[in-house]
Motif scaffolding. Structure first.
Motif, PDB file in Angstrom:
ATOM      1  N   ALA A   1     -14.747   4.543  -0.791  1.00  0.00           N
ATOM      2  CA  ALA A   1     -14.078   3.593  -0.022  1.00  0.00           C
ATOM      3  C   ALA A   1     -13.128   3.026  -1.263  1.00  0.00           C
ATOM      4  O   ALA A   1     -12.119   2.771  -1.045  1.00  0.00           O
ATOM      5  N   GLU A   2     -13.766   2.846  -2.473  1.00  0.00           N
ATOM      6  CA  GLU A   2     -12.958   2.337  -3.741  1.00  0.00           C
ATOM      7  C   GLU A   2     -11.871   3.302  -4.170  1.00  0.00           C
ATOM      8  O   GLU A   2     -10.757   2.893  -4.389  1.00  0.00           O
TER       9      GLU A   2
ATOM     10  N   ALA B   1      -4.374   3.798  -1.827  1.00  0.00           N
ATOM     11  CA  ALA B   1      -3.661   3.057  -1.001  1.00  0.00           C
ATOM     12  C   ALA B   1      -2.802   1.944  -1.737  1.00  0.00           C
ATOM     13  O   ALA B   1      -1.649   1.634  -1.234  1.00  0.00           O
TER      14      ALA B   1
ATOM     15  N   THR C   1       0.929  -1.191   0.102  1.00  0.00           N
ATOM     16  CA  THR C   1      -0.166   0.259   0.168  1.00  0.00           C
ATOM     17  C   THR C   1       0.786   1.442   0.022  1.00  0.00           C
ATOM     18  O   THR C   1       1.971   1.234   0.325  1.00  0.00           O
TER      19      THR C   1
ATOM     20  N   TYR D   1     -17.276  -2.830  -1.245  1.00  0.00           N
ATOM     21  CA  TYR D   1     -17.176  -1.482  -0.484  1.00  0.00           C
ATOM     22  C   TYR D   1     -18.281  -1.066   0.084  1.00  0.00           C
ATOM     23  O   TYR D   1     -18.189   0.037   0.631  1.00  0.00           O
TER      24      TYR D   1
ATOM     25  N   LEU E   1     -13.707  -8.241  -2.522  1.00  0.00           N
ATOM     26  CA  LEU E   1     -12.535  -7.877  -2.880  1.00  0.00           C
ATOM     27  C   LEU E   1     -11.443  -8.902  -2.626  1.00  0.00           C
ATOM     28  O   LEU E   1     -11.522  -9.564  -1.505  1.00  0.00           O
TER      29      LEU E   1
ATOM     30  N   ARG F   1      -8.570  11.199   2.674  1.00  0.00           N
ATOM     31  CA  ARG F   1      -7.632  10.211   2.868  1.00  0.00           C
ATOM     32  C   ARG F   1      -6.323  10.946   3.234  1.00  0.00           C
ATOM     33  O   ARG F   1      -5.614  10.279   4.195  1.00  0.00           O
TER      34      ARG F   1
ATOM     35  N   GLN G   1      -7.066  -4.201  -8.412  1.00  0.00           N
ATOM     36  CA  GLN G   1      -7.766  -4.700  -7.317  1.00  0.00           C
ATOM     37  C   GLN G   1      -8.825  -5.919  -7.559  1.00  0.00           C
ATOM     38  O   GLN G   1      -9.797  -5.313  -8.057  1.00  0.00           O
TER      39      GLN G   1
ATOM     40  N   ARG H   1     -10.352   5.468  -2.071  1.00  0.00           N
ATOM     41  CA  ARG H   1      -9.343   5.280  -1.165  1.00  0.00           C
ATOM     42  C   ARG H   1      -8.553   4.009  -1.173  1.00  0.00           C
ATOM     43  O   ARG H   1      -7.005   3.875  -0.935  1.00  0.00           O
ATOM     44  N   ARG H   2      -9.117   3.045  -1.743  1.00  0.00           N
ATOM     45  CA  ARG H   2      -8.494   1.674  -1.789  1.00  0.00           C
ATOM     46  C   ARG H   2      -7.571   1.614  -2.921  1.00  0.00           C
ATOM     47  O   ARG H   2      -6.315   1.391  -2.551  1.00  0.00           O
TER      48      ARG H   2
END
Length: 345
Positions: free
Chosen positions: A311-312, A318, A29, A305, A272, A339, A264, A314-315
């Protein structure tokens, strides 16, 4: 980005390297300070009909770093912004020109509809854009004309001046081999338009993308702006995602633009999976990684998510990607800002 990959695109991809399996090991990440650029996919296309000046302008107002015009050419050779050369799904052309409906073979696929290359710019300017997806708002249908690439560049230039921000353009050559065979090549007029606006520079806020390696290789000899090799998750592009393939891509491109599941993975049930090593492998080859396409609609958001589109964003941030395409740039701008401010999120 298109959900359909035609034969010439696949053949173009296979010319780059021999087949090998794509990377599947876990990725590291990235620190919260590493913030990807927000690329407004076809403009703020979750809020306005795609590829209209209204969609691009709204995306800029929402804080997007880049707007993305897909480019095709008219019968009289003008570059216009449409996701495909078939324009029946995004304009009112069926009502205005019912007799122009026809069937063509485009990159090996049989397509029936109305095609940009059969209309002059003056004819296209009589059309009005409509929302492509039935479950999105149609409140703005019939209001916006089809913009030329020059009009998009002028809008970005004006809004950058007004806001004091660095705002970029991220054009895609659509079906470039098909258009070249018609005598309507995309690459040369694209570069000429960039040059006319002072954007044919290595440091210009421009990326040019294509699924066709041959289009990018042609562009490499015409311009200094960064180029992006697009890929999807089909076997046709698997060879490009290996370390050897990425090294080959680096010889003509500066970044890869990949389907988000290539970074991802998402299971059939929407859960996920384990991230791949594609980001780290591409970075090791000297390539930036941009992913497509994030959409907040429930029809597109993976179940993993938990109903949170941010959230997607941010993922993927990361996981170290350098840019993210999204239909809702406001969601992306907000998610990435939060974030950075709150690393725990």
């Amino acid at each position: 980005m298109s959900g359909t990959r035609a034969f010439s695109r696949i053949a173009s991809a296979l010319l780059v390297v021999a087949c090998a399996a794509p990377p599947r090991t876990a990725a590291r990440t990235a620190p919260p300070s590493s913030t990807p650029i927000v690329i407004a996919h076809r403009g703020a296309s979750g809020h306005r009909p795609e590829h209209t000046l209204a969609a691009y302008d709204l995306a800029i107002a929402m804080g997007a770093d880049f707007v993305e015009p897909d480019l095709v050419r008219t019968k009289d050779g003008v570059l216009v912004a449409r996701h495909e050369n078939e324009i029946g799904g995004t304009t009112d052309v069926a009502r205005r020109f019912p007799q122009r409906r026809t069937t063509k073979t485009v990159d090996g696929a049989t397509v029936t509809g109305w095609f940009a290359e059969d209309f002059t710019l003056a004819e296209l300017k009589t059309l009005r854009a409509t929302e492509r997806l039935p479950f999105r708002s149609h409140a703005y249908d019939g209001q916006e004309p089809v913009p030329t690439f020059d009009e998009v560049l002028a809008l970005v230039e004006r809004r950058a001046r007004e806001t004091g921000r660095r705002i970029g353009v991220y054009p895609e050559t659509k079906h470039p081999s098909y258009f070249r065979a018609l005598g309507l090549p995309l690459e040369e007029p694209l570069v000429a338009a960039l040059r006319a606006h002072g954007l044919d520079r290595r440091d210009a806020p421009v990326f040019v993308q294509s699924f066709e390696a041959s289009s990018l290789q042609r562009l490499r000899g015409l311009t200094r702006v960064p180029l992006v090799q697009l890929m999807d998750a089909t076997a046709a592009y698997a060879a490009m995602t290996t370390p050897a393939g990425l090294a080959a891509v680096r010889r003509y491109a500066d970044a890869i633009g990949v389907e988000k599941g290539m970074v991802q993975p998402v299971g059939a049930d929407g859960s996920l999976g384990t991230p791949t090593s594609l980001v780290s492998d591409a970075h090791a080859a000297g390539l930036a990684v941009h992913v497509w396409t994030l959409r907040s609609d429930s029809a597109f958001l993976p179940r993993g998510y938990a109903g949170d589109p941010a959230a997607e964003w941010r993922r993927l941030a990361a996981l170290g990607v350098d840019g993210i395409f999204g239909d809702y740039p406001d969601v992306g701008v907000r998610a990435l800002r939060e974030r950075k401010q709150r690393p725990d999120r």
